[in-house]
Design a protein around this motif. Structure first.
Motif, mmCIF file in Angstrom:
data_model
loop_
_atom_site.group_PDB
_atom_site.id
_atom_site.type_symbol
_atom_site.label_atom_id
_atom_site.label_comp_id
_atom_site.label_asym_id
_atom_site.label_seq_id
_atom_site.Cartn_x
_atom_site.Cartn_y
_atom_site.Cartn_z
ATOM 1 N N PHE A 115 0.897 -1.160 -0.104
ATOM 2 C CA PHE A 115 0.095 0.081 0.052
ATOM 3 C C PHE A 115 0.801 1.223 -0.233
ATOM 4 C CE2 PHE A 115 -2.539 -3.498 1.705
ATOM 5 C CZ PHE A 115 -3.827 -2.909 0.883
ATOM 6 N N SER A 116 1.925 1.260 0.844
ATOM 7 C CA SER A 116 2.824 2.441 0.582
ATOM 8 C C SER A 116 3.775 2.278 -0.223
ATOM 9 C CB SER A 116 3.314 2.448 2.144
ATOM 10 O OG SER A 116 4.231 1.496 2.532
ATOM 11 N N SER A 117 4.402 1.393 -0.725
ATOM 12 C CA SER A 117 5.214 1.327 -1.704
ATOM 13 C C SER A 117 5.189 1.675 -3.253
ATOM 14 C CB SER A 117 6.132 -0.252 -1.674
ATOM 15 O OG SER A 117 5.052 -1.325 -2.090
ATOM 16 N N LEU A 118 3.723 1.730 -3.409
ATOM 17 C CA LEU A 118 3.359 2.139 -4.980
ATOM 18 C C LEU A 118 2.940 3.570 -4.684
ATOM 19 C CD1 LEU A 118 1.397 -0.774 -5.937
ATOM 20 C CD2 LEU A 118 3.808 -0.407 -6.346
ATOM 21 N N ASN A 119 3.453 4.526 -5.803
ATOM 22 C CA ASN A 119 2.986 6.079 -5.662
ATOM 23 C C ASN A 119 1.533 6.069 -5.977
ATOM 24 O OD1 ASN A 119 2.568 8.711 -6.367
ATOM 25 N ND2 ASN A 119 4.785 8.973 -6.872
ATOM 26 N N PRO A 120 0.663 6.719 -5.213
ATOM 27 C CA PRO A 120 -0.709 6.468 -5.671
ATOM 28 C C PRO A 120 -1.164 7.624 -6.772
ATOM 29 C CG PRO A 120 -0.352 7.742 -3.559
ATOM 30 C CD PRO A 120 0.862 7.131 -3.879
ATOM 31 N N ARG A 121 -0.012 8.487 -7.089
ATOM 32 C CA ARG A 121 -0.369 9.393 -8.132
ATOM 33 C C ARG A 121 0.123 9.098 -9.635
ATOM 34 N NH1 ARG A 121 1.203 12.612 -3.682
ATOM 35 N NH2 ARG A 121 -0.496 14.197 -3.206
ATOM 36 N N ARG A 122 0.485 7.788 -9.728
ATOM 37 C CA ARG A 122 1.229 7.077 -10.752
ATOM 38 C C ARG A 122 0.349 5.888 -11.488
ATOM 39 N NH1 ARG A 122 7.600 7.226 -11.280
ATOM 40 N NH2 ARG A 122 7.179 7.881 -13.431
ATOM 41 N N THR A 123 0.317 5.901 -13.003
ATOM 42 C CA THR A 123 -0.421 4.731 -13.233
ATOM 43 C C THR A 123 0.383 3.492 -12.885
ATOM 44 O OG1 THR A 123 0.417 5.006 -15.496
ATOM 45 C CG2 THR A 123 -1.576 6.218 -14.869
ATOM 46 N N LEU A 124 -0.063 2.596 -13.290
ATOM 47 C CA LEU A 124 0.446 0.991 -13.338
ATOM 48 C C LEU A 124 1.738 1.145 -14.376
ATOM 49 C CD1 LEU A 124 -1.113 -0.620 -11.648
ATOM 50 C CD2 LEU A 124 -1.422 -2.248 -13.081
ATOM 51 N N PHE A 125 1.461 1.607 -15.493
ATOM 52 C CA PHE A 125 2.423 1.657 -16.364
ATOM 53 C C PHE A 125 3.686 2.460 -15.818
ATOM 54 C CE2 PHE A 125 4.600 4.113 -19.886
ATOM 55 C CZ PHE A 125 5.035 3.087 -20.548
ATOM 56 N N LEU A 150 5.174 -8.128 -18.555
ATOM 57 C CA LEU A 150 5.458 -8.383 -17.159
ATOM 58 C C LEU A 150 4.076 -8.393 -16.289
ATOM 59 C CD1 LEU A 150 8.271 -5.671 -16.650
ATOM 60 C CD2 LEU A 150 8.461 -7.795 -16.162
ATOM 61 N N LEU A 151 3.013 -7.588 -16.562
ATOM 62 C CA LEU A 151 1.722 -7.818 -16.107
ATOM 63 C C LEU A 151 1.211 -9.129 -16.167
ATOM 64 C CD1 LEU A 151 0.208 -4.413 -16.713
ATOM 65 C CD2 LEU A 151 1.212 -5.098 -14.451
ATOM 66 N N ARG A 152 1.144 -9.620 -17.638
ATOM 67 C CA ARG A 152 0.961 -11.126 -17.679
ATOM 68 C C ARG A 152 1.664 -11.995 -16.859
ATOM 69 N NH1 ARG A 152 1.543 -9.454 -23.409
ATOM 70 N NH2 ARG A 152 -0.223 -8.686 -24.104
ATOM 71 N N LEU A 153 2.791 -11.739 -16.747
ATOM 72 C CA LEU A 153 3.805 -12.820 -16.173
ATOM 73 C C LEU A 153 3.438 -13.028 -14.690
ATOM 74 C CD1 LEU A 153 6.545 -14.436 -16.854
ATOM 75 C CD2 LEU A 153 7.687 -12.272 -15.943
ATOM 76 N N VAL A 154 2.814 -11.828 -13.897
ATOM 77 C CA VAL A 154 2.459 -11.854 -12.484
ATOM 78 C C VAL A 154 0.915 -12.165 -12.498
ATOM 79 C CG1 VAL A 154 4.378 -10.406 -11.839
ATOM 80 C CG2 VAL A 154 2.104 -9.245 -12.356
ATOM 81 N N GLY A 155 0.100 -12.350 -13.528
ATOM 82 C CA GLY A 155 -1.177 -12.820 -13.369
ATOM 83 C C GLY A 155 -2.171 -11.534 -13.488
ATOM 84 N N LEU A 156 -1.937 -10.390 -14.030
ATOM 85 C CA LEU A 156 -2.475 -9.120 -14.265
ATOM 86 C C LEU A 156 -2.836 -8.943 -15.664
ATOM 87 C CD1 LEU A 156 -1.119 -6.798 -11.228
ATOM 88 C CD2 LEU A 156 -3.423 -7.962 -11.425
ATOM 89 N N ARG A 157 -3.790 -8.295 -15.957
ATOM 90 C CA ARG A 157 -4.282 -8.117 -17.416
ATOM 91 C C ARG A 157 -3.679 -6.796 -17.735
ATOM 92 N NH1 ARG A 157 -10.704 -8.766 -17.482
ATOM 93 N NH2 ARG A 157 -10.425 -7.984 -19.728
ATOM 94 N N PRO A 158 -2.836 -6.789 -19.012
ATOM 95 C CA PRO A 158 -2.064 -5.680 -19.589
ATOM 96 C C PRO A 158 -3.285 -4.279 -19.779
ATOM 97 C CG PRO A 158 -1.842 -7.472 -21.023
ATOM 98 C CD PRO A 158 -2.781 -8.081 -19.961
ATOM 99 N N ARG A 163 -4.548 2.100 -15.144
ATOM 100 C CA ARG A 163 -5.257 2.223 -13.899
ATOM 101 C C ARG A 163 -4.170 2.995 -12.659
ATOM 102 N NH1 ARG A 163 -9.352 -2.364 -13.406
ATOM 103 N NH2 ARG A 163 -10.685 -2.173 -15.500
ATOM 104 N N TYR A 164 -4.759 3.354 -11.735
ATOM 105 C CA TYR A 164 -3.919 3.872 -10.446
ATOM 106 C C TYR A 164 -4.117 2.591 -9.398
ATOM 107 C CZ TYR A 164 -3.672 8.136 -12.638
ATOM 108 O OH TYR A 164 -3.492 9.437 -13.807
ATOM 109 N N PRO A 165 -3.000 2.774 -8.574
ATOM 110 C CA PRO A 165 -3.071 1.684 -7.578
ATOM 111 C C PRO A 165 -4.209 1.442 -6.606
ATOM 112 C CG PRO A 165 -0.720 2.868 -7.420
ATOM 113 C CD PRO A 165 -2.010 3.735 -8.402
ATOM 114 N N HIS A 166 -5.001 2.624 -6.282
ATOM 115 C CA HIS A 166 -6.073 2.685 -5.379
ATOM 116 C C HIS A 166 -7.186 1.597 -6.078
ATOM 117 C CE1 HIS A 166 -7.620 5.677 -8.114
ATOM 118 N NE2 HIS A 166 -8.987 4.783 -8.157
#
Length: 343
Positions: A115-125, A150-158, A163-166
Motif C-alpha cells: 500500500f505504501s510502496s506504490l506511488n498513488p499518483r502514478r499509473t501502473l505503467f 510483465l503484467l501477464r507474467l504476474v497474473g494481471l491483465r495488460p 489504472r492507478y494503485p487505489h
C-alpha cells in the motif's frame, strides 16, 4: 519447498563479516555516546537459483541486513561479494556510489507493504516502467510492450496499465511490486516480508507466484520473514537471527525437524499446528529481546534461555559448523536434544 539451486554450486552472493552500527547521539552538541549494533558480524552465502530465508523477531536486524546487501544503506564494515551476470565478482559494500547503478539492474527488492510502496499518483505503467526509464532501457513502445509482458507474467491483465494503485487489492498491488522488481531481468531478488501485510488466503497465491517465477526466470531469492510457516514453504535454507547475529543456519527440513539452538526451538514451537495435542508444547520465552545498544555479556540469548550455564553468561559463542551445512552459535549445541516441528 522452493528448490532449484541446492544442487547448483555457483555462489551468487557471499556476505562476510557484515556489520551495521548506528550511532546514538545525545546533548546539544550531538556527541556520540554509544552504538546500536543492528547487524553484528553476519556471514552467509546464497547459491544461484536457491532461496535463503532470514528469520527472527522484529528488530533482530533482518531488514537492515537486506538493505546493506543492496547498498540502500552503507554497512559499517564487511564484504558483500556479488557475482554479476557477466561472471565478474564485485564487493557491493565498498563500491563507489557512481558504480552502483549498473549493479542495481541485477539486484532488486520486493517491499513489505504493497500500500505504501506504490506511488498513488502514478499509473501502473509508470510504476512498472520506472526501472526501465531510470536506466534508459528501450523506446516508449518497447517499454509499453515490456510492461504488458510483465503484467501477464504476474497474473494481471495488460489493460490495467492505465489504472492507478487505489483500484487494486493488496494482493494485486504486491503483484505490481513484483512486476516492477522483474522489469530489468535481475538475478537476485531481496523480498522483505513480501506477504506479511496480506490476508492469509492471498499469501499462498503470492508465494506460489514467486516460486513459479523462480523456476521460470532462474531467480535467486533472499527472503526476509518472521513467519516460519511461510518460510518452510519457500526456502531451501534458513538463517535464524537474534539481536544482529545469525544463531543458526541449515537446510530447511533439517532446521525444522532437528533445531540445535534454543532460540530456534522456541520459534518453531510457535508455528501453528493442526493437532490440538501438540499446541500445549509452546515455549514462551521469558523477558525482553536484548537491547542492541547494550547487549548482555556472553551469548546475547542467555537471559531468556532455559538451558543457559555459566559459560553462556561469560563467553561469546562462535558460529560453528556442527554437521555438514548446519551452523550453530551455541556453547551447548552438541549436547542438547531440542524439539522440532511436530514433536
Amino acid at each position: 519447498m522452493g528448490g532449484l539451486g541446492v544442487g547448483s554450486s555457483v555462489r551468487l552472493l557471499d556476505v562476510k563479516g557484515l556489520r551495521k552500527f548506528f550511532p546514538i547521539r545525545k546533548g546539544f552538541l550531538k556527541r556520540e555516546v554509544g552504538q546500536v549494533r543492528a547487524v553484528d558480524d553476519v556471514s552467509f552465502h546464497v547459491e544461484k537459483g536457491e532461496t535463503l530465508s532470514l528469520v527472527g523477531e522484529s528488530g533482530c536486524g533482518k531488514t537492515t541486513t537486506a538493505r546493506c546487501i543492496l547498498r540502500a544503506i552503507t554497512p559499517t564494515s564487511g564484504q558483500t561479494l556479488f557475482r554479476g551476470q557477466d561472471g565478474s565478482v564485485v564487493d557491493v559494500a565498498s563500491l563507489p556510489k557512481s558504480q552502483l547503478r549498473p549493479l542495481r539492474r541485477q539486484m532488486q527488492m520486493i517491499f513489505q507493504d504493497p500500500f505504501s510502496s506504490l506511488n498513488p499518483r502514478r499509473t501502473l505503467f509508470d510504476i512498472v516502467a520506472e526501472p526501465l526509464v531510470a536506466n534508459e532501457v528501450g523506446t516508449r513502445q518497447e517499454r509499453v510492450d515490456r510492461v504488458a509482458e510483465l503484467l501477464r507474467l504476474v497474473g494481471l491483465r495488460p489493460e490495467y496499465m492505465r489504472r492507478y494503485p487505489h483500484a487494486f487489492s493488496g494482493g494485486q498491488r504486491q503483484r505490481i511490486g513484483i512486476a516492477r522488481a522483474l522489469a530489468l531481468n535481475p538475478s537476485l531478488i531481496v523480498a522483505d516480508e513480501p506477504v506479511s501485510a496480506l490476508d492469509v488466503s492471498v499469501q499462498a497465491q503470492i508465494l506460489n507466484l514467486m516460486l513459479r517465477l523462480q523456476a521460470q526466470l532462474d531467480l535467486t531469492y533472499l527472503f526476509v520473514a518472521h513467519d516460519l510457516s511461510v518460510v518452510k514453504h519457500v526456502s531451501d535454507r534458513v538463517a535464524v537471527m537474534y539481536v544482529g547475529k545469525i544463531v543458526e543456519m541449515a537446510e530447511t527440513q533439517r532446521l525444522f525437524t532437528a533445531p540445535r539452538h534454543p532460540y530456534t526451538e522456541a520459534l518453531l514451537s510457535a508455528v501453528p499446528k493442526p493437532d490440538p495435542r501438540l499446541r500445549a508444547h509452546r515455549i514462551v520465552l521469558e523477558g525482553e529481546v536484548a537491547d542492541a545498544a547494550n547487549p548482555p555479556s556472553g551469548c546475547y540469548f542467555h537471559p531468556r534461555c532455559r538451558y543457559a550455564v555459566d559459560a553462556c553468561r561469560q563467553e561469546t559463542p562462535r558460529l560453528e559448523e556442527i554437521e555438514p551445512g548446519h551452523f550453530v552459535s551455541c556453547h551447548r549445541a552438541r549436547e542438547l536434544t531440542l524439539r522440532g516441528v511436530g514433536q
